[in-house]
Write an enzyme that holds these catalytic residues in place. Sequence first.
Site, mmCIF file in Angstrom:
data_model
loop_
_atom_site.group_PDB
_atom_site.id
_atom_site.type_symbol
_atom_site.label_atom_id
_atom_site.label_comp_id
_atom_site.label_asym_id
_atom_site.label_seq_id
_atom_site.Cartn_x
_atom_site.Cartn_y
_atom_site.Cartn_z
ATOM 1 N N TYR A 51 -6.988 3.229 1.248
ATOM 2 C CA TYR A 51 -7.091 2.226 2.317
ATOM 3 C C TYR A 51 -5.933 1.228 2.240
ATOM 4 C CZ TYR A 51 -12.015 3.716 2.727
ATOM 5 O OH TYR A 51 -13.183 4.430 2.882
ATOM 6 N N HIS A 109 -12.716 10.257 -4.244
ATOM 7 C CA HIS A 109 -12.783 10.140 -2.783
ATOM 8 C C HIS A 109 -13.198 11.455 -2.108
ATOM 9 C CE1 HIS A 109 -10.972 7.474 0.606
ATOM 10 N NE2 HIS A 109 -12.073 8.079 1.006
#
Length: 279
Positions: A51, A109
């Site tokens: 991010y 992730h």
Amino acid sequence: MTTVPVFTAHNGFQLPSVGLGTYRLNGEAGAQSVASAIGLGYRLIDSAFNYENEGAVGAGVRASGVDRSEIIVTTKLPGRHHETTKARTSIEESRFRLGLDAIDLHLIHWPNPTTGRYEQAWQGLVDAQQRGTVRQIGVSNFLPEHLERIEAATGVRPVVNQIEVHPYFPQEEALAFHAERGILTEAWSPLGRAAQVLDEPVVVEIAERHGISPVQAIIAWHVARGTVSIPKASSPEHQRTNLEAASVVLDAAEVEAITGLGRADGRLFDADPATHEEM
């Protein structure tokens, strides 16, 4: 301040039922949004290496003035860092960016099964937990076979699996699998295709019945199913109403009605964890 139900994992670790998603909350504005959310009562903040906002999240945590021990900060290990040595460096870099003494919850992730290094990544998180760099460890987008494989390899079971869950993709089998093993389910993109689902007659009807918004009805649906939702919200008003939805109680028929919106093609994009690779 809103009282938020908590869910408990197999090892006693607890997560609030509603947290703050931070995808695209970056820079000074992102830090301010995080601080605002914590001030309103959020205690779970979700970020990721990919991010590119770990610095903003850490700054927001510090600016909030809330005792550090009350806040659970999550980040995620990217696919390009699964190899053992890279995993250790990535975990350390995330902690430095966040500016924290330790990362509260670190997830893999994506499993990236074609590349096939997620066992190394999991061992890297296990090692980091043993060193004290990370407090709790989990995964994201893992299928049952991935979960079973990493536990068999290390003897360590994840506390969390963060997966795609929303009314068009309710993931009933995955939730049941997690519940049997004491793995908490977190829902990313908990509103799904919001532009469509918020206009679904069943959602609108349930919202009107409770005097809440359609967004709040969907968040309440997640809570009723034992799923931690992490909707992104940058404005204090949206943050407040999302958090307030945690106290709304839907009955079994209402939960079933929203779950009934599930579709065979319900995924938001072509991201089947059995084949998807995200670096």
